[in-house]
Motif scaffolding. Structure first.
Motif, PDB file in Angstrom:
ATOM      1  N   SER A  21      42.177  57.550  30.670  1.00  0.00           N
ATOM      2  CA  SER A  21      42.907  57.502  31.939  1.00  0.00           C
ATOM      3  C   SER A  21      41.996  57.087  33.093  1.00  0.00           C
ATOM      4  CB  SER A  21      43.531  58.864  32.227  1.00  0.00           C
ATOM      5  OG  SER A  21      44.160  58.884  33.486  1.00  0.00           O
ATOM      6  N   VAL A  22      40.814  57.692  33.171  1.00  0.00           N
ATOM      7  CA  VAL A  22      39.910  57.406  34.290  1.00  0.00           C
ATOM      8  C   VAL A  22      39.362  55.984  34.200  1.00  0.00           C
ATOM      9  CG1 VAL A  22      37.702  58.043  35.346  1.00  0.00           C
ATOM     10  CG2 VAL A  22      39.307  59.819  34.640  1.00  0.00           C
ATOM     11  N   ILE A  23      38.973  55.547  33.015  1.00  0.00           N
ATOM     12  CA  ILE A  23      38.440  54.191  32.862  1.00  0.00           C
ATOM     13  C   ILE A  23      39.523  53.157  33.149  1.00  0.00           C
ATOM     14  CG2 ILE A  23      37.396  52.557  31.258  1.00  0.00           C
ATOM     15  CD1 ILE A  23      35.567  54.813  32.184  1.00  0.00           C
ATOM     16  N   GLY A  24      40.777  53.459  32.781  1.00  0.00           N
ATOM     17  CA  GLY A  24      41.864  52.529  33.041  1.00  0.00           C
ATOM     18  C   GLY A  24      42.165  52.359  34.517  1.00  0.00           C
ATOM     19  N   GLN A  25      41.764  53.327  35.344  1.00  0.00           N
ATOM     20  CA  GLN A  25      42.005  53.242  36.789  1.00  0.00           C
ATOM     21  C   GLN A  25      40.822  52.651  37.548  1.00  0.00           C
ATOM     22  OE1 GLN A  25      43.055  57.172  38.065  1.00  0.00           O
ATOM     23  NE2 GLN A  25      44.829  57.315  36.725  1.00  0.00           N
ATOM     24  N   ALA A  26      39.729  52.360  36.859  1.00  0.00           N
ATOM     25  CA  ALA A  26      38.527  51.827  37.507  1.00  0.00           C
ATOM     26  C   ALA A  26      38.356  50.356  37.173  1.00  0.00           C
ATOM     27  CB  ALA A  26      37.289  52.615  37.066  1.00  0.00           C
ATOM     28  N   GLU A  27      37.742  49.617  38.085  1.00  0.00           N
ATOM     29  CA  GLU A  27      37.409  48.228  37.833  1.00  0.00           C
ATOM     30  C   GLU A  27      36.067  48.139  37.111  1.00  0.00           C
ATOM     31  OE1 GLU A  27      37.551  46.028  41.425  1.00  0.00           O
ATOM     32  OE2 GLU A  27      39.732  46.259  41.696  1.00  0.00           O
ATOM     33  N   LEU A  28      35.804  46.958  36.537  1.00  0.00           N
ATOM     34  CA  LEU A  28      34.585  46.794  35.751  1.00  0.00           C
ATOM     35  C   LEU A  28      33.341  47.002  36.608  1.00  0.00           C
ATOM     36  CD1 LEU A  28      33.232  46.059  33.077  1.00  0.00           C
ATOM     37  CD2 LEU A  28      33.390  43.652  33.735  1.00  0.00           C
ATOM     38  N   ASP A  29      33.338  46.465  37.821  1.00  0.00           N
ATOM     39  CA  ASP A  29      32.169  46.636  38.694  1.00  0.00           C
ATOM     40  C   ASP A  29      31.924  48.107  38.999  1.00  0.00           C
ATOM     41  OD1 ASP A  29      31.853  43.917  38.694  1.00  0.00           O
ATOM     42  OD2 ASP A  29      32.877  43.604  40.612  1.00  0.00           O
ATOM     43  N   GLU A  30      32.977  48.886  39.209  1.00  0.00           N
ATOM     44  CA  GLU A  30      32.823  50.314  39.457  1.00  0.00           C
ATOM     45  C   GLU A  30      32.282  51.026  38.226  1.00  0.00           C
ATOM     46  OE1 GLU A  30      36.643  50.639  42.544  1.00  0.00           O
ATOM     47  OE2 GLU A  30      36.684  51.631  40.591  1.00  0.00           O
ATOM     48  N   LEU A  31      32.755  50.613  37.057  1.00  0.00           N
ATOM     49  CA  LEU A  31      32.313  51.246  35.822  1.00  0.00           C
ATOM     50  C   LEU A  31      30.832  51.017  35.567  1.00  0.00           C
ATOM     51  CD1 LEU A  31      33.044  52.778  33.240  1.00  0.00           C
ATOM     52  CD2 LEU A  31      33.737  50.615  32.218  1.00  0.00           C
ATOM     53  N   LEU A  32      30.331  49.856  35.960  1.00  0.00           N
ATOM     54  CA  LEU A  32      28.929  49.532  35.726  1.00  0.00           C
ATOM     55  C   LEU A  32      28.013  50.037  36.835  1.00  0.00           C
ATOM     56  CD1 LEU A  32      29.313  45.868  34.399  1.00  0.00           C
ATOM     57  CD2 LEU A  32      29.032  47.959  33.062  1.00  0.00           C
ATOM     58  N   ALA A  33      28.503  50.036  38.072  1.00  0.00           N
ATOM     59  CA  ALA A  33      27.635  50.359  39.202  1.00  0.00           C
ATOM     60  C   ALA A  33      27.799  51.789  39.703  1.00  0.00           C
ATOM     61  CB  ALA A  33      27.893  49.378  40.358  1.00  0.00           C
ATOM     62  N   GLU A  34      28.956  52.406  39.473  1.00  0.00           N
ATOM     63  CA  GLU A  34      29.221  53.740  39.997  1.00  0.00           C
ATOM     64  C   GLU A  34      29.440  54.727  38.858  1.00  0.00           C
ATOM     65  OE1 GLU A  34      32.353  53.628  42.843  1.00  0.00           O
ATOM     66  OE2 GLU A  34      31.570  51.871  43.894  1.00  0.00           O
ATOM     67  N   ARG A  35      28.503  54.730  37.914  1.00  0.00           N
ATOM     68  CA  ARG A  35      28.630  55.598  36.737  1.00  0.00           C
ATOM     69  C   ARG A  35      28.627  57.077  37.125  1.00  0.00           C
ATOM     70  NH1 ARG A  35      26.817  54.493  31.510  1.00  0.00           N
ATOM     71  NH2 ARG A  35      27.143  52.309  32.063  1.00  0.00           N
ATOM     72  N   GLU A  36      27.816  57.446  38.118  1.00  0.00           N
ATOM     73  CA  GLU A  36      27.726  58.851  38.512  1.00  0.00           C
ATOM     74  C   GLU A  36      29.067  59.363  39.053  1.00  0.00           C
ATOM     75  OE1 GLU A  36      25.915  62.490  38.761  1.00  0.00           O
ATOM     76  OE2 GLU A  36      25.099  60.636  37.893  1.00  0.00           O
ATOM     77  N   ARG A  37      29.730  58.555  39.855  1.00  0.00           N
ATOM     78  CA  ARG A  37      31.019  58.975  40.409  1.00  0.00           C
ATOM     79  C   ARG A  37      32.070  59.127  39.317  1.00  0.00           C
ATOM     80  NH1 ARG A  37      35.648  56.715  41.779  1.00  0.00           N
ATOM     81  NH2 ARG A  37      34.912  54.627  41.219  1.00  0.00           N
ATOM     82  N   ILE A  38      32.070  58.244  38.354  1.00  0.00           N
ATOM     83  CA  ILE A  38      33.029  58.327  37.255  1.00  0.00           C
ATOM     84  C   ILE A  38      32.754  59.562  36.395  1.00  0.00           C
ATOM     85  CG2 ILE A  38      33.772  57.180  35.128  1.00  0.00           C
ATOM     86  CD1 ILE A  38      33.473  54.536  36.545  1.00  0.00           C
ATOM     87  N   ASN A  39      31.471  59.853  36.144  1.00  0.00           N
ATOM     88  CA  ASN A  39      31.124  61.060  35.388  1.00  0.00           C
ATOM     89  C   ASN A  39      31.613  62.316  36.102  1.00  0.00           C
ATOM     90  OD1 ASN A  39      29.850  59.497  33.444  1.00  0.00           O
ATOM     91  ND2 ASN A  39      27.826  59.753  34.331  1.00  0.00           N
ATOM     92  N   GLN A  40      31.439  62.356  37.417  1.00  0.00           N
ATOM     93  CA  GLN A  40      31.889  63.508  38.193  1.00  0.00           C
ATOM     94  C   GLN A  40      33.401  63.652  38.145  1.00  0.00           C
ATOM     95  OE1 GLN A  40      29.984  65.744  39.534  1.00  0.00           O
ATOM     96  NE2 GLN A  40      31.606  66.940  40.509  1.00  0.00           N
ATOM     97  N   SER A  41      34.112  62.534  38.227  1.00  0.00           N
ATOM     98  CA  SER A  41      35.571  62.581  38.144  1.00  0.00           C
ATOM     99  C   SER A  41      36.038  63.073  36.784  1.00  0.00           C
ATOM    100  CB  SER A  41      36.143  61.186  38.443  1.00  0.00           C
ATOM    101  OG  SER A  41      37.546  61.187  38.334  1.00  0.00           O
ATOM    102  N   LEU A  42      35.399  62.605  35.719  1.00  0.00           N
ATOM    103  CA  LEU A  42      35.741  63.063  34.371  1.00  0.00           C
ATOM    104  C   LEU A  42      35.509  64.566  34.229  1.00  0.00           C
ATOM    105  CD1 LEU A  42      34.225  60.167  32.240  1.00  0.00           C
ATOM    106  CD2 LEU A  42      36.640  60.744  32.383  1.00  0.00           C
ATOM    107  N   GLN A  43      34.380  65.035  34.728  1.00  0.00           N
ATOM    108  CA  GLN A  43      34.048  66.459  34.610  1.00  0.00           C
ATOM    109  C   GLN A  43      35.067  67.331  35.334  1.00  0.00           C
ATOM    110  OE1 GLN A  43      32.459  68.536  37.256  1.00  0.00           O
ATOM    111  NE2 GLN A  43      32.520  70.292  35.881  1.00  0.00           N
ATOM    112  N   GLU A  44      35.472  66.918  36.528  1.00  0.00           N
ATOM    113  CA  GLU A  44      36.421  67.717  37.302  1.00  0.00           C
ATOM    114  C   GLU A  44      37.791  67.759  36.628  1.00  0.00           C
ATOM    115  OE1 GLU A  44      36.435  65.982  41.141  1.00  0.00           O
ATOM    116  OE2 GLU A  44      34.464  66.774  41.722  1.00  0.00           O
ATOM    117  N   ILE A  45      38.250  66.639  36.106  1.00  0.00           N
ATOM    118  CA  ILE A  45      39.588  66.603  35.492  1.00  0.00           C
ATOM    119  C   ILE A  45      39.612  67.407  34.197  1.00  0.00           C
ATOM    120  CG2 ILE A  45      41.321  65.092  34.461  1.00  0.00           C
ATOM    121  CD1 ILE A  45      40.425  62.917  36.404  1.00  0.00           C
ATOM    122  N   ILE A  46      38.602  67.228  33.348  1.00  0.00           N
ATOM    123  CA  ILE A  46      38.574  67.972  32.078  1.00  0.00           C
ATOM    124  C   ILE A  46      38.432  69.464  32.338  1.00  0.00           C
ATOM    125  CG2 ILE A  46      37.327  68.257  29.904  1.00  0.00           C
ATOM    126  CD1 ILE A  46      36.503  65.334  30.108  1.00  0.00           C
TER     127      ILE A  46
END
Length: 263
Positions: A126-151
C-alpha cells in the motif's frame, strides 16, 4: 506380618507412586527464563501472565502457553508492485517487533507472528503504491517511518510493538536502469556545460576590465606585448617576432585618408 512382607507391600505401593510422580511432575513444575512469560489457562479460563522463574501448575486442569518477549525479526518477502508514477518495482523489507502484552498476544490473535508478517506485506504494498519512484529512492527514511507507524497501529491491540521497519532492496527493471543511467549522464553534461559557460562569462568580464585598464594606460598594452614575447621566447621555438611601433604607420594612414575617392 513379617518384615519381608512389609517391604514387599511398601514397594508395591511405592512403584506406582513413583511412576505417577514421574508422569505428573513435569506437568506441574515449569521454569520460565527471564525473557519468557507463561499464560495459564485453567479449565479454559485465562489466569493471567506468570514468570519468570518457577511456575506451579495443576495437572490436567492447567495448560500454559509460553511467549517470548525478545525482539523478533521477520523478513517480508519480495513484493512486485507499481509505484504511483507507474514504474514496476520489486521491494522487500525487514520488520523488528516485540511483545509488550503477552496475554493479549495469545488471546486476541490466533498467531501474532503470522498476523504481523501478513499485515507488514499488505502495508508495504500500500505505501509503495502511493509513492513515486524518486521518493522511494531518495526518501527511504520517511517511507520506513510511515511503514512502522501504520503496522504498529494495526498490531497495538494484539500487544505487539513494532520498533522498526527497514526497506532492504528496491529492484528496478533493466530498461528503467538504462533510462535512469541516460538521464543521469544527460544531467551531468548539462551541469558541465553550465559550469563552462559560467567560466567563459567570468573570463570575459575579466578581459573587459583588463581592456578598460589598458585603454586608460597605453603603456600597459606595450608592456603586455613585451611580456608575451618573453613567454614565447622561453619555449623551445624557432618563431621570431619583430615588434614594429604603430607610430611608423601613422603618416601613411593619414595620407591614405587625404586621397579623394575616385569618381
Amino acid at each position: 506380618m513379617t518384615l519381608i512382607e512389609g517391604l514387599q507391600t511398601l514397594f508395591a505401593w511405592a512403584i506406582p507412586v513413583l511412576v505417577l510422580a514421574a508422569i505428573l511432575l513435569p506437568q506441574m513444575v515449569r521454569i520460565l527464563r527471564e525473557y519468557e512469560r507463561g499464560i495459564i489457562f485453567r479449565l479454559g479460563k485465562s489466569m493471567g501472565s506468570n514468570g519468570p522463574g518457577l511456575v506451579l501448575l495443576i495437572p490436567i486442569v492447567d495448560r500454559m502457553v509460553k511467549v517470548d518477549l525478545r525482539v523478533i525479526t521477520i523478513n517480508v518477502p519480495q513484493q512486485e508492485m507499481m509505484t504511483r508514477d507507474n514504474v514496476p518495482v520489486t521491494v522487500d523489507a525487514v520488520v523488528y517487533f516485540r511483545v509488550l502484552d503477552s496475554e493479549a498476544a495469545i488471546i486476541k490473535v490466533a498467531d501474532f507472528l503470522k498476523a504481523t508478517s501478513l499485515i507488514a506485506q499488505t502495508t508495504l504494498r500500500s505505501v509503495i503504491g502511493q509513492a513515486e519512484l524518486d521518493e522511494l529512492l531518495a526518501e527511504r527514511e520517511r517511507i520506513n517511518q510511515s511503514l512502522q507507524e501504520i503496522i504498529d497501529r494495526h498490531t497495538e491491540p494484539w500487544g505487539v510493538k513494532v520498533t522498526a521497519v527497514e526497506v532492504k532492496d528496491v529492484v528496478l527493471p533493466d530498461s528503467m536502469k538504462r533510462s535512469m543511467a541516460g538521464q543521469a549522464e544527460s544531467e551531468r553534461e548539462r551541469r558541465s556545460k553550465i559550469i563552462n559557460a559560467e567560466g567563459e562569462f567570468q573570463a570575459a568580464e575579466k578581459l573587459v576590465q583588463a581592456g578598460r585598464l589598458m585603454a586608460g594606460e597605453p603603456i600597459a598594452l606595450q608592456l603586455r606585448f613585451l611580456q608575451t614575447m618573453r613567454e614565447i621566447s622561453s619555449e623551445h621555438s624557432t618563431t621570431t617576432f619583430l615588434p614594429i611601433p604603430m607610430d611608423l604607420f601613422t603618416p601613411f594612414m593619414k595620407k591614405m585618408g587625404d586621397i579623394p575617392p575616385k569618381a
